[in-house]
Design a protein around this motif. Structure first.
Motif, mmCIF file in Angstrom:
data_model
loop_
_atom_site.group_PDB
_atom_site.id
_atom_site.type_symbol
_atom_site.label_atom_id
_atom_site.label_comp_id
_atom_site.label_asym_id
_atom_site.label_seq_id
_atom_site.Cartn_x
_atom_site.Cartn_y
_atom_site.Cartn_z
ATOM 1 N N THR A 439 0.822 -1.126 -0.028
ATOM 2 C CA THR A 439 0.082 -0.005 -0.101
ATOM 3 C C THR A 439 0.825 1.134 -0.085
ATOM 4 O OG1 THR A 439 -1.316 -1.067 1.492
ATOM 5 C CG2 THR A 439 -1.978 0.898 1.174
ATOM 6 N N GLY A 440 0.600 2.131 -0.913
ATOM 7 C CA GLY A 440 1.266 3.440 -0.951
ATOM 8 C C GLY A 440 2.608 3.545 -1.617
ATOM 9 N N GLY A 442 3.067 3.251 -4.860
ATOM 10 C CA GLY A 442 2.916 3.807 -6.222
ATOM 11 C C GLY A 442 2.475 3.305 -7.007
ATOM 12 N N LYS A 443 1.420 2.284 -6.769
ATOM 13 C CA LYS A 443 0.873 1.269 -8.203
ATOM 14 C C LYS A 443 -0.321 2.033 -8.792
ATOM 15 C CE LYS A 443 -0.883 -1.557 -5.381
ATOM 16 N NZ LYS A 443 -0.568 -0.977 -4.154
ATOM 17 N N SER A 444 -0.962 2.975 -8.038
ATOM 18 C CA SER A 444 -2.092 3.511 -8.715
ATOM 19 C C SER A 444 -1.368 4.730 -9.717
ATOM 20 C CB SER A 444 -3.114 4.206 -7.727
ATOM 21 O OG SER A 444 -3.486 3.295 -7.148
ATOM 22 N N VAL A 445 -0.340 5.486 -8.892
ATOM 23 C CA VAL A 445 0.325 6.434 -9.705
ATOM 24 C C VAL A 445 0.934 5.859 -10.938
ATOM 25 C CG1 VAL A 445 2.094 8.096 -9.796
ATOM 26 C CG2 VAL A 445 0.640 8.057 -7.773
ATOM 27 N N LYS A 471 -11.336 -0.778 -5.733
ATOM 28 C CA LYS A 471 -11.249 0.099 -4.716
ATOM 29 C C LYS A 471 -12.275 1.164 -5.003
ATOM 30 C CE LYS A 471 -6.402 -0.094 -5.181
ATOM 31 N NZ LYS A 471 -5.180 0.570 -4.842
ATOM 32 N N CYS A 647 9.388 5.693 -11.258
ATOM 33 C CA CYS A 647 8.060 6.034 -12.058
ATOM 34 C C CYS A 647 8.025 7.487 -12.035
ATOM 35 C CB CYS A 647 7.260 5.203 -11.170
ATOM 36 S SG CYS A 647 5.463 5.323 -11.962
ATOM 37 N N PRO A 648 7.356 8.226 -12.888
ATOM 38 C CA PRO A 648 7.133 9.489 -12.818
ATOM 39 C C PRO A 648 5.989 9.424 -11.856
ATOM 40 C CG PRO A 648 6.971 8.590 -15.108
ATOM 41 C CD PRO A 648 7.047 7.496 -14.387
HETATM 42 N N1 LIG Z 1 6.092 8.186 -8.910
HETATM 43 C C1 LIG Z 1 5.954 8.820 -7.727
HETATM 44 N N2 LIG Z 1 7.105 9.782 -7.445
HETATM 45 C C2 LIG Z 1 6.646 10.514 -6.234
HETATM 46 N N3 LIG Z 1 5.760 10.087 -5.138
HETATM 47 C C3 LIG Z 1 4.924 9.142 -5.586
HETATM 48 C C4 LIG Z 1 5.173 8.231 -6.828
HETATM 49 N N4 LIG Z 1 4.380 7.473 -6.992
HETATM 50 C C5 LIG Z 1 3.519 7.383 -5.448
HETATM 51 N N5 LIG Z 1 4.107 8.578 -4.877
HETATM 52 C C6 LIG Z 1 3.548 8.961 -3.463
HETATM 53 O O1 LIG Z 1 3.014 7.793 -2.691
HETATM 54 C C7 LIG Z 1 1.547 7.835 -2.573
HETATM 55 C C8 LIG Z 1 0.773 6.779 -2.655
HETATM 56 O O2 LIG Z 1 0.884 6.427 -4.150
HETATM 57 P P1 LIG Z 1 -0.298 5.291 -4.693
HETATM 58 O O3 LIG Z 1 -1.741 5.842 -4.178
HETATM 59 O O4 LIG Z 1 -0.065 4.978 -6.053
HETATM 60 O O5 LIG Z 1 -0.169 4.119 -3.893
HETATM 61 P P2 LIG Z 1 -0.840 2.615 -4.371
HETATM 62 O O6 LIG Z 1 0.486 1.593 -4.164
HETATM 63 O O7 LIG Z 1 -1.679 2.619 -5.370
HETATM 64 O O8 LIG Z 1 -1.594 2.355 -2.753
HETATM 65 P P3 LIG Z 1 -2.776 1.508 -2.545
HETATM 66 O O9 LIG Z 1 -2.393 0.368 -3.053
HETATM 67 O O10 LIG Z 1 -2.855 1.822 -0.811
HETATM 68 O O11 LIG Z 1 -3.690 2.129 -3.273
HETATM 69 C C9 LIG Z 1 1.259 9.305 -3.765
HETATM 70 O O12 LIG Z 1 0.153 9.744 -2.834
HETATM 71 C C10 LIG Z 1 2.281 10.054 -3.753
HETATM 72 O O13 LIG Z 1 2.501 10.969 -2.664
#
Ligand SMILES: Nc1ncnc2c1ncn2[C@@H]1O[C@H](COP(=O)(O)OP(=O)(O)OP(=O)(O)O)[C@@H](O)[C@H]1O
Length: 770
Positions: A439-440, A442-445, A471, A647-648
């Protein structure tokens, strides 16, 4: 030694010597030398006259030095001419130490500017030293300025320029003044520590017998109680090493080479054909990159103190474990520095691999990863996070020539490598992607980045999205794309699926679509979608990108019902242009089952909690060492080892801006419908071949008749596409249309002639059918 390196070093030395000569000659300028040189022709450097002149000169840099000094001090900028000499010295040093040449270039411009300002200021003064301080050019500039804007005006202008130059120096040259000051103090501390350590070391060498010398470098002190003095000394030396990151480089310590990162060629993505006509004859405009956040150019400044420090600490630790390194180079990436170590011939690579944990502990850093060996290189890689993480912005990875001119069908940007190269992949070649990460991490990004790249590269005719988001909130903004990029499911109102049971339905619809596409391809006699689209451009099929944002939620509620279509799609859908991106935050074997894993050769691991999770996704450790925030390992199909990529970052605000820009445009006339999956048909008791109404004709017969008359084209694929029918049923209807005299007989692979030319005539004909 590397030839290029040698050339640079030699040029550095030559420039350094020239700079010293120049500065020295100017510093020792003496007015009396002018009279001494007067009797000598300018080209006379040898002969009796020259020898006599030299003995009378005050300048120790000889005839040439004295002439040089005279030229610059009298005819150029006076003593101020010394300042650009410092820039020359900086060039020499940068070349010698293999540093970037950007700072010396900037410094050269700066010194020339500041010299002109200073010389003009001296030129304005009436003091006796004014002449030698300003030179002819300084006087001339001062005269011009005081004529044009007056004496006071000239002073005000020059003072303002001098103040601006000082501010510029503080802001740009000393990038973060307080940090620099602090690091300067730390530097002094480190130097002091090194001197003390060297002194103690020398003392200890003198005070103990030679045989004990080796023991000093052992990781553990000797257990001999008599040796307490040496023991204490050893402890002290080690403590010193740890505290001051002492690492005083020994004589045989290899020099570090900093590898220049890749400089991606920039390109303006907005300078391309932004407006296209879709098949529906709707004008579609690609989103502009201005919708993405404008950032300062990514800073590729390398903090060399920090780099040198990490290198010294790394080498120090390796020395303790008796790993000898003969050459070391560093590449500074957005988040980590990759040190490439060339080991001595007698050092086993496995020795370094086994040190991963010890090194991580010794360097007190997270995110250390060892690549042993680096594929294709005679070196071992150690990735160490550096203290200046850089965010990679989406805009910066799109505004490059590589993206603008790519010829890929589905280009997705994954990020930047450690060498700062933009990593671009064609989803078609992947052909499916499995993403895992805590979690958190950066997958969704990451998913947003991929979808955004597709939106910047593909028109709605080329690609359609099937979005499954258990989700519920992650893919919300893509709702804006409903009239352009989202598919429509038979019998469902929503176009982004959030309910797990509907997700099963949606996946089965895609599976059915896959089967129908195979029928189409078979009929057209082609092997894949690219060939099909080339052969029949008017009937070109869009690529389908299926995104599942959380597989775990689906697997828990639907288990095999989800696994089955995903596996089947992953196995077969590549040729018909259907590609999956499946993400999960639970990379355990009950979610990423063996069958799913086997069918997803390309995988991305963001940071995960444990080595076991890393193995589940990548078949190897490493992902547990990642730093989060988009730090990832990408395992492509074609490479033996995963690549570390940053990742960007694209914010949800940016995604919203892009999608609503698209959403506000005129929508396509027709949705792309996915067929009704077989589960429903079975539920209604309708089997294949069981679509006949009471007249013995297919229930879709009349609709099909109207369709062929409207298009004046008797083609089975038209019926398949428009009525969402399987091939065999559409072909059967076509036969029935022929029997009814609506279309002519089949003529090879060409469409049949339509024998009825209007809907009225058709209605008449249908009414008269028995
Ligand atoms: N490529 C990146 N560069 C900088 N910060 C990032 C990047 N990707 C993610 N983050 C930071 O991490 C936070 C969480 O990212 P994200 O929502 O993509 O996580 P996730 O893996 O999808 O989490 P979850 O599984 O809980 O949804 C973002 O809000 C951002 O602040």
């Amino acid at each position: 030694m590397n030839k290029e390196k040698l050339k640079k070093e030699l040029s550095g030395i030559v420039l350094g010597i020239i700079a010293f000569f120049y500065i020295g000659a100017l510093l020792f300028y003496d007015q009396d030398d002018q009279t001494v040189l007067a009797g000598l022709k300018w080209y006379e450097f040898f002969g009796r006259g020259a020898m006599e002149t030299v003995s009378k000169l005050h300048n120790p840099f000889g005839i040439f030095g004295a002439r040089l000094a005279e030229l610059f001090i009298r005819s150029f900028l006076g003593y101020v001419s010394i300042v650009p000499g410092l820039a020359l010295l900086y060039w020499g040093w940068s070349l010698l130490r293999h540093k970037s040449l950007k700072p010396p270039l900037l410094f050269t411009f700066y010194t020339v500017f500041i010299s002109l300002v200073a010389a003009s200021m001296f030129g304005l003064t009436t003091a006796p030293f004014g002449d030698v301080m300003s030179g002819a050019i300084g006087r001339m500039l001062a005269a011009v300025l005081s004529t044009v804007i007056g004496y006071t005006g000239a002073w005000i202008l020059l003072a303002a320029l001098a103040a601006a130059a000082t501010l510029f120096a503080v802001r740009i040259l000393v990038e973060n003044p307080f940090d620099k000051l602090r690091s300067a103090f730390t530097g002094i501390g480190v130097l002091k520590g090194r001197i003390v350590a060297a002194f103690e070391h020398k003392k200890s060498r003198e005070s103990k017998p030679e045989s004990e010398e080796a023991e000093l470098s052992l990781p553990f002190p000797p257990e001999n109680p008599e040796n307490t003095f040496v023991e204490k000394l050893t402890e002290e030396a080690q403590e010193e090493a740890a505290n001051s990151s002492s690492s005083a480089p020994t004589d045989d310590e290899p020099e570090i080479t900093i590898r220049e990162g890749v400089h991606e060629k920039e390109a303006d993505l907005d300078k391309r054909r932004l407006k296209v006509k879709t098949k529906d004859r709707i004008a579609y405009r690609f989103p502009s990159v201005d919708l993405l956040r404008h950032t300062r150019e990514e800073d590729d400044y390398i903090d060399e103190t920090l780099l040198e420090d990490s290198k010294n600490r790394l080498l120090e630790k390796l020395r303790i474990y008796k790993v000898e390194v003969v050459r070391i180079s560093a590449t500074v990436g957005p988040r980590v520095t990759l040190f490439e170590l060339e080991l001595a011939p007698d050092v086993k690579v496995s020795r370094v691999t086994s040190l991963e944990n010890d090194l991580a502990m010794a360097m007190a850093a997270r995110g250390i990863r060892i690549i042993a060996p680096i594929p294709g290189k005679n070196a071992v890689g150690v990735e160490i996070p550096h203290g200046k993480p850089r965010t990679v912005w989406m805009r910066s990875v799109l505004q490059v020539e590589k993206f603008k001119n790519n010829k890929m069908a589905l280009p997705v940007v994954l990020g930047k490598t450690i060498a700062n190269e933009v990593y671009l992949e064609d989803l078609v070649t992947m052909p499916h992607l499995l993403i895992a990460g805590a979690t958190g991490s950066g997958k969704s990004v990451g998913i947003n980045v991929m979808l955004t790249s597709l939106l910047y590269a593909c028109s709605p005719d080329r690609v359609k999205f099937v979005l499954i988001d258990p989700k519920r909130v992650e893919l919300l903004h893509y709702q804006n794309l409903k009239n352009h990029f989202l598919v429509k499911f038979h019998g469902l109102d929503e176009q982004i699926i959030t309910d797990p049971t509907k997700a099963v339905y949606a996946l089965k619809s895609v599976e059915k679509e896959m089967e129908q596409r195979y029928d189409l391809l078979e009929k057209a006699g082609v092997r894949n979608i690219a060939d099909f689209n080339r052969k029949q451009p008017d009937e070109a099929l869009p690529y389908l990108v299926v995104v599942v944002d959380e597989l775990a939620d689906l697997m828990i509620t639907a288990g095999r019902d989800v696994e089955e279509p995903i596996t089947r799609l992953a196995q077969l859908s590549r040729a018909v242009g259907i590609h999956l991106i499946v993400a999960t935050q639970r990379p355990s074997v009950d979610i990423i089952t063996g069958v799913i894993k086997a069918n997803f050769p390309a995988r991305i691991a963001f940071q995960v909690a444990s080595k076991v999770d890393s193995r589940t996704i990548l078949d190897g450790s490493g992902a547990e060492q990642l730093l989060g925030n988009g730090d990832m390992l990408y395992q492509p199909t074609s490479q033996p080892k995963p690549e570390r990529i940053q990742c960007p970052y694209v914010s949800s605000g940016e995604v919203e801006a892009i999608t609503s820009f698209i959403g506000k445009q005129d929508g396509l006339k027709n949705f792309y419908h996915l067929p009704q999956p077989d589960i429903k048909e079975k539920g209604n008791g309708v089997q294949n071949g069981g679509f006949q109404d009471k007249d013995g004709r297919d229930s879709m017969f009349e609709e099909a008749a109207h369709l062929v008359v409207m298009h004046q084209q008797g083609s089975v694929s038209l019926l398949q596409r428009r009525l969402k029918l399987g091939f065999s049923r559409a072909a059967r209807i076509m036969d029935q249309l022929e029997a009814a005299g609506i279309v002519g007989p089949a003529d090879g692979s060409k469409a049949r002639d339509v024998l009825v030319d209007s809907h009225d005539a058709l209605d008449l004909l249908l009414r008269n059918l028995d």
